[in-house]
Write an enzyme that holds these catalytic residues in place. Structure first.
Site, short mmCIF file in Angstrom:
data_model
loop_
_atom_site.label_atom_id
_atom_site.label_comp_id
_atom_site.label_asym_id
_atom_site.label_seq_id
_atom_site.Cartn_x
_atom_site.Cartn_y
_atom_site.Cartn_z
N TYR A 246 -2.81 -1.07 62.76
CA TYR A 246 -2.84 -0.22 61.79
C TYR A 246 -3.61 1.06 62.30
CZ TYR A 246 -0.89 -2.95 58.01
OH TYR A 246 0.12 -3.45 57.30
N HIS A 424 7.87 -4.19 48.25
CA HIS A 424 7.46 -4.30 49.68
C HIS A 424 6.86 -5.56 49.83
CE1 HIS A 424 5.99 -3.31 53.58
NE2 HIS A 424 4.74 -3.77 53.19
#
Length: 636
Positions: A246, A424
């Site tokens: 990330y 998601h």
């Protein structure tokens, strides 16, 4: 009692009865004859009307499509469509002078697919309705549920337009609904001699996942005064020591003399990095820390960026640009509006390649013509946490993220209107739904996909817009397949971890509507497995020593029945006071709750006390040639 039933004799003399309650017209592939029999029953008499008709292919040149997807670049195979009430109008085109074909597949393969093949030969257009049972030439349907509208060959390109019902009521056709649909395609350079001469496509084929219903229109019109700004990752060297990274980057929002509204958001993935860039979120805040770039978990992240939690935009693999309705925009340029946008980008590097240097990013389009409402984004579902637990070897294991009404009472000052929903999850996700409850009763499925595809995660248009009120409840349900996994799958940020979240884009923006989520309480694991742990690491260490059947049963009890931690957060991700933290699993919720469609277009129409004898094809054609109308009275 009066009944009427319509039967169709096709040009081969076969009798077929439409399976839908509504009468359907069947167009043939060329100007031919058909006979239509309509029976009216009244008491003891049955009156049969038979008409002779010529059916001519519609001479339209194109459909007014609102959606378009490029299925394949080599052949420039394009799939265009438009929804009109219960029908879908489709155009398929490709660079070939042979046939073009598409199919609606349950899983991306041929078996079980509903296939239509079209071609133009000697100036005449043809369409063949077929279905595939195995990996072989698809069989012709006994009922023709596709209507040919036009066909053209021009400049080495074949273009076929047709329509069909979303639900044809033919068990050989697949229903087109709000699920993700795997659309298969094929081309051949040679025209079939006839409808039985569909030749093998060899390698000229493929598949693409498409959201056909509830997708955004592709013919978007930009305002005349539009402009844009953008932010791109600063040539990030993607780490090669982990498959999941990330990376965060902050960039300055332009300074505006007068307020503006963002009306479109777009993700731009660096060419060749389509499999690397998995998803991203863009947050906003007021900060002086521009152009900060590092791993999102860096201890050196500035405090104000660590608190940059106001979600503006989300994108995941396969998604198209996000176009806001004409009456809604995201505000910039006012006194308390953000000065920084903060990208959180998930890189997926399973091969641990050291060669990725990424410049992907986002572009925001804005207009100085302010819109009526300011938009907000509200997050629902299961808190991303290792206390979401999915056992291995499961075909469909469900977990639940519950938004309780005591949170929505605090989060909403007024009723709001939702206009997009975004679902998601990760690799194991197979089904997702966001359901809306009021006073213990299911109102609707805000978003539902029973054929979820990890590789296509796009916003779905809520049309008409949905109204949500203070005190409403929401549940996000996720179904996972872990048949190929040997250990428990946990909630987490990695691609092989799982998520179960949904986002609603809404207006007017509310200062407390940041997130409404829940997750099973730690003590529910202790109770279900008779252990004593105070961390997730301890829990999973103990479960690894247990019988897999007991683990499965225990995790089922935790997910389906246990107490939950209730997280109700404002736009800055602070917990909202006055909301109970420990909550029981709601008694009003059932995992199979669903609003059934009361308009059953496929309900059968019975034929009582009547018999139809099927005449030989030659007899039918003679009658059609010599009789314009025949009335036969049959007495019982």
């Amino acid at each position: 009692m009066h009944r009427h039933v319509t039967y169709i004799f096709n040009h081969q003399g076969h009798l077929s009865r439409p399976r839908c309650a509504t009468e359907r017209s069947h167009y043939l592939n060329s100007p031919m004859l058909y006979a239509k029999i309509t029976m009216f029953e009244s008491g003891a008499k049955t009156v049969v009307f038979m008409c002779m008709c010529f059916v001519v292919v519609n001479t339209e040149d194109s459909i007014t499509e609102t959606h378009e997807v490029v299925m394949n670049a080599k052949y420039d195979f394009r799939f265009k469509w438009r929804i009109d009430e219960d029908n879908i109008f489709i155009e398929m085109s490709a660079n070939t002078l042979g046939y073009v074909a598409i199919g609606f597949s349950p899983n991306g393969g041929m078996p079980g697919s509903d296939i239509v093949v079209g071609w133009v030969r000697n100036g005449q257009s043809y369409l063949s309705d077929r279905h595939a049972i195995t990996y072989s030439k698809p069989e012709a349907d006994t009922t023709g549920d596709y209507t040919l509208l036009y066909g053209h060959e021009d400049g080495g390109r074949t273009r076929i337009g047709f329509k069909r019902a979303l639900n044809t009521c033919d068990d050989k056709d697949n229903i087109i609904n709000a699920d993700t649909i795997r659309v298969i395609w094929a081309v051949n350079s040679i025209d079939p001699e006839d409808s039985d001469d569909i030749m093998y496509h060899n390698t000229s084929r493929g598949v693409r996942s498409i959201i056909i219903l509830d997708s955004q229109q592709t013919n978007f019109t930009f305002p005349k005064d539009y402009n844009y700004f953008e932010g791109f990752m600063p040539n990030v060297t993607v780490p090669d020591n982990s498959d999941t990274t990330y990376w965060c980057y902050s960039f300055a929002v332009p300074t505006f003399e007068n307020p503006v509204h963002i009306f479109r958001a777009e993700t731009i993935v660096q060419e060749g990095h389509e499999s690397l860039v998995h998803h991203l979120l863009v947050y906003s805040c007021r900060s002086m820390n521009m152009n900060w770039s590092s791993n999102c978990f860096s201890p050196n992240m500035p405090t104000d960026l660590r608190n940059c939690d106001r979600l503006v935009y989300g994108w995941a693999i396969g998604a198209e640009p996000l176009n806001f309705p004409e009456h809604v925009g995201i505000s910039l340029g006012k006194e308390n509006d953000p000065t920084v946008y903060f990208i959180e980008l998930h890189y997926d590097n399973p091969g641990l390649s050291p060669d990725f240097h990424d410049n992907s990013g986002v572009r925001f389009y804005y207009t100085s013509t302010l819109r009526q409402y300011e938009a907000g984004v509200w997050q629902f579902g299961e808190l991303v946490s290792p206390f979401q637990a999915i056992p291995p070897k499961e075909q469909l294991f469900k977990t639940f993220g519950i938004c309780y009404g005591d949170c929505t009472r605090q989060a909403l000052d007024v009723n709001i209107n939702g206009f997009f929903v975004f679902l998601h999850s990760h690799l194991a996700g197979r089904q997702m739904k966001l359901q809306h409850y009021r006073n213990g009763h299911l109102i609707e499925d805000v978003g539902r996909d029973d054929n979820y595809d990890f590789n296509l995660q796009d916003a779905r248009v809520l049309q008409p817009e949905r109204v949500f009120k203070p005190g409403d409840d929401f549940v996000v349900t996720c179904g996972y397949n872990t048949a190929d996994r040997d250990s428990i799958t946990k909630g987490g940020l990695g691609t092989k971890d799982e998520m179960c979240v949904a986002y609603i884009y809404y207006y007017p923006k509310q200062s407390n509507a940041g997130a409404c989520q829940s997750v099973p309480d730690l003590n529910e694991f202790n109770s279900a497995f008779n252990i004593e742990c105070d961390t997730a690491e301890c829990i999973y260490a103990r479960l690894s020593e247990m019988d897999p059947t007991l683990v499965r049963e225990g995790l089922h009890n935790v997910s389906y029945n246990g107490k939950r931690n209730n997280y109700c957060r404002d736009l800055d991700y602070n917990n909202i006071p006055g909301v109970e933290f420990y909550k029981d699993f709601p008694a009003w919720f059932g995992e199979n709750d669903r609003i059934e469609d009361q308009n059953d277009v496929c309900s059968p129409t019975g034929v009582t006390g009547s018999s139809i004898s099927i005449m030989p094809p030659g007899s039918i054609m003679l009658i059609m040639l010599f009789l314009a109308r025949t009335v036969i009275l049959t007495m019982k």
